[in-house]
Scaffold this motif. Structure first.
Motif, PDB file in Angstrom:
ATOM      1  N   ASP A   1      -7.460   8.448  -2.508  1.00  0.00           N
ATOM      2  CA  ASP A   1      -6.718   7.443  -1.743  1.00  0.00           C
ATOM      3  C   ASP A   1      -7.605   6.216  -1.519  1.00  0.00           C
ATOM      4  O   ASP A   1      -8.042   5.934  -0.411  1.00  0.00           O
ATOM      5  N   GLU A   2      -7.878   5.507  -2.624  1.00  0.00           N
ATOM      6  CA  GLU A   2      -8.727   4.319  -2.569  1.00  0.00           C
ATOM      7  C   GLU A   2      -7.922   3.146  -3.108  1.00  0.00           C
ATOM      8  O   GLU A   2      -8.115   2.681  -4.228  1.00  0.00           O
ATOM      9  N   LEU A   3      -6.988   2.680  -2.296  1.00  0.00           N
ATOM     10  CA  LEU A   3      -6.015   1.704  -2.770  1.00  0.00           C
ATOM     11  C   LEU A   3      -6.655   0.387  -3.177  1.00  0.00           C
ATOM     12  O   LEU A   3      -6.292  -0.206  -4.185  1.00  0.00           O
ATOM     13  N   ASP A   4      -7.600  -0.088  -2.369  1.00  0.00           N
ATOM     14  CA  ASP A   4      -8.160  -1.403  -2.647  1.00  0.00           C
ATOM     15  C   ASP A   4      -8.996  -1.432  -3.915  1.00  0.00           C
ATOM     16  O   ASP A   4      -9.213  -2.488  -4.497  1.00  0.00           O
TER      17      ASP A   4
ATOM     18  N   LYS B   1       0.832  -1.201   0.000  1.00  0.00           N
ATOM     19  CA  LYS B   1       0.000   0.000   0.000  1.00  0.00           C
ATOM     20  C   LYS B   1       0.872   1.259   0.000  1.00  0.00           C
ATOM     21  O   LYS B   1       0.555   2.242  -0.682  1.00  0.00           O
ATOM     22  N   ALA B   2       1.972   1.234   0.737  1.00  0.00           N
ATOM     23  CA  ALA B   2       2.884   2.379   0.740  1.00  0.00           C
ATOM     24  C   ALA B   2       3.503   2.572  -0.643  1.00  0.00           C
ATOM     25  O   ALA B   2       3.671   3.710  -1.119  1.00  0.00           O
ATOM     26  N   TYR B   3       3.830   1.478  -1.294  1.00  0.00           N
ATOM     27  CA  TYR B   3       4.395   1.544  -2.653  1.00  0.00           C
ATOM     28  C   TYR B   3       3.390   2.161  -3.620  1.00  0.00           C
ATOM     29  O   TYR B   3       3.745   3.031  -4.428  1.00  0.00           O
ATOM     30  N   ILE B   4       2.127   1.732  -3.522  1.00  0.00           N
ATOM     31  CA  ILE B   4       1.096   2.259  -4.414  1.00  0.00           C
ATOM     32  C   ILE B   4       0.906   3.753  -4.181  1.00  0.00           C
ATOM     33  O   ILE B   4       0.811   4.548  -5.123  1.00  0.00           O
ATOM     34  N   ARG B   5       0.864   4.148  -2.912  1.00  0.00           N
ATOM     35  CA  ARG B   5       0.707   5.575  -2.607  1.00  0.00           C
ATOM     36  C   ARG B   5       1.858   6.394  -3.194  1.00  0.00           C
ATOM     37  O   ARG B   5       1.658   7.522  -3.648  1.00  0.00           O
ATOM     38  N   SER B   6       3.052   5.826  -3.188  1.00  0.00           N
ATOM     39  CA  SER B   6       4.204   6.555  -3.717  1.00  0.00           C
ATOM     40  C   SER B   6       4.112   6.746  -5.224  1.00  0.00           C
ATOM     41  O   SER B   6       4.756   7.645  -5.781  1.00  0.00           O
ATOM     42  N   LYS B   7       3.325   5.901  -5.895  1.00  0.00           N
ATOM     43  CA  LYS B   7       3.175   5.982  -7.345  1.00  0.00           C
ATOM     44  C   LYS B   7       1.984   6.836  -7.760  1.00  0.00           C
ATOM     45  O   LYS B   7       1.862   7.196  -8.929  1.00  0.00           O
ATOM     46  N   GLN B   8       1.094   7.138  -6.817  1.00  0.00           N
ATOM     47  CA  GLN B   8      -0.089   7.918  -7.146  1.00  0.00           C
ATOM     48  C   GLN B   8       0.220   9.403  -7.175  1.00  0.00           C
ATOM     49  O   GLN B   8       1.078   9.886  -6.432  1.00  0.00           O
ATOM     50  N   ARG B   9      -0.517  10.123  -8.026  1.00  0.00           N
ATOM     51  CA  ARG B   9      -0.419  11.570  -8.034  1.00  0.00           C
ATOM     52  C   ARG B   9      -1.199  12.127  -6.847  1.00  0.00           C
ATOM     53  O   ARG B   9      -2.183  11.531  -6.416  1.00  0.00           O
ATOM     54  N   PRO B  10      -0.781  13.263  -6.304  1.00  0.00           N
ATOM     55  CA  PRO B  10      -1.435  13.819  -5.110  1.00  0.00           C
ATOM     56  C   PRO B  10      -2.933  14.027  -5.278  1.00  0.00           C
ATOM     57  O   PRO B  10      -3.688  13.898  -4.315  1.00  0.00           O
ATOM     58  N   GLU B  11      -3.385  14.332  -6.504  1.00  0.00           N
ATOM     59  CA  GLU B  11      -4.804  14.614  -6.708  1.00  0.00           C
ATOM     60  C   GLU B  11      -5.658  13.350  -6.844  1.00  0.00           C
ATOM     61  O   GLU B  11      -6.883  13.430  -6.857  1.00  0.00           O
TER      62      GLU B  11
END
Length: 201
Positions: free
Chosen positions: A89-92, A76-86
């Motif tokens: 935050d719905e990882l699942d 989940k931390a890895y995915i967040r690091s790849k997402q754009r700030p905008e």
């Protein structure tokens, strides 16, 4: 052969070799966990998982669920690091396909295996994760629940829904109908066959 609990106890008592034995036992399973969810090699995420395990070893109750829970948090931390700030935050709700191309080793699989790996990448991570822990790691619903912080009933529901979503994803893939049907009807068999082959080129 010593159990995970035996090795964990010895490791906590200062036996570094016991800790190394646990790492060796679970290096490939943790690699499998990341393999079909990210592009590129997962070794950095595997190392991060074990580094966090070292930090939290005194909090471990049951080793396997704790380890895969840590791996899921690393993912989940890895995915967040790849997402754009905008981005929300719905990882699942995102799928591995959303994160980038699949591992290059997919091209070396049997057709059914390659189709199944691609189908798994097309469903939301919350379902991909429970299916892979169930099929690849032989984890019980209770163990999966402990790893992901979910009630057992929710895990069972996600297994049922995840399988249905996977079958639909397989139907939607551009592949001959006979191949799709073979993969769907032999889903349990192909999922088990992938367990030990998934990181081999």
């Amino acid at each position: 052969m010593p159990t995970d609990a035996d090795l964990l106890h010895a490791w906590r008592e200062g036996n570094a070799a016991a800790g190394e034995q646990l790492f060796e036992r679970y290096f490939d399973p943790v690699g499998r966990f990341f393999f079909n969810k990210i592009s590129g090699e997962p070794d950095d995420l595997v190392q991060e998982t074990f580094a966090r395990l070292v930090q939290g070893r005194d909090r471990v109750r049951e080793f396997r669920p704790y380890l895969f829970g840590v791996a899921y948090n690393v993912l989940k931390a890895y995915i967040r690091s790849k997402q754009r700030p905008e981005e929300p935050d719905e990882l699942d709700s995102c799928s591995a396909q959303d994160l980038g191309p699949g591992p290059s080793t997919m091209m070396h699989r049997r057709q059914e295996q390659r189709l199944l790996l691609e189908g798994l990448r097309r469903i939301p991570l919350e379902y991909q994760t429970v299916l892979e822990l169930h099929y690849w790691e032989d984890m019980t619903t209770a163990q999966i629940g402990a790893a992901l912080g979910l009630p057992i009933g929710t895990v069972r529901s996600r297994l049922r829904t995840g399988r249905a979503k996977l079958e639909q994803a397989l139907c939607d893939l551009p592949a001959p109908q006979t191949l799709r049907e073979s993969t769907i009807h032999g889903l349990d068999q192909w999922a088990q066959a992938l367990r030990d082959a998934v990181r081999q080129s």
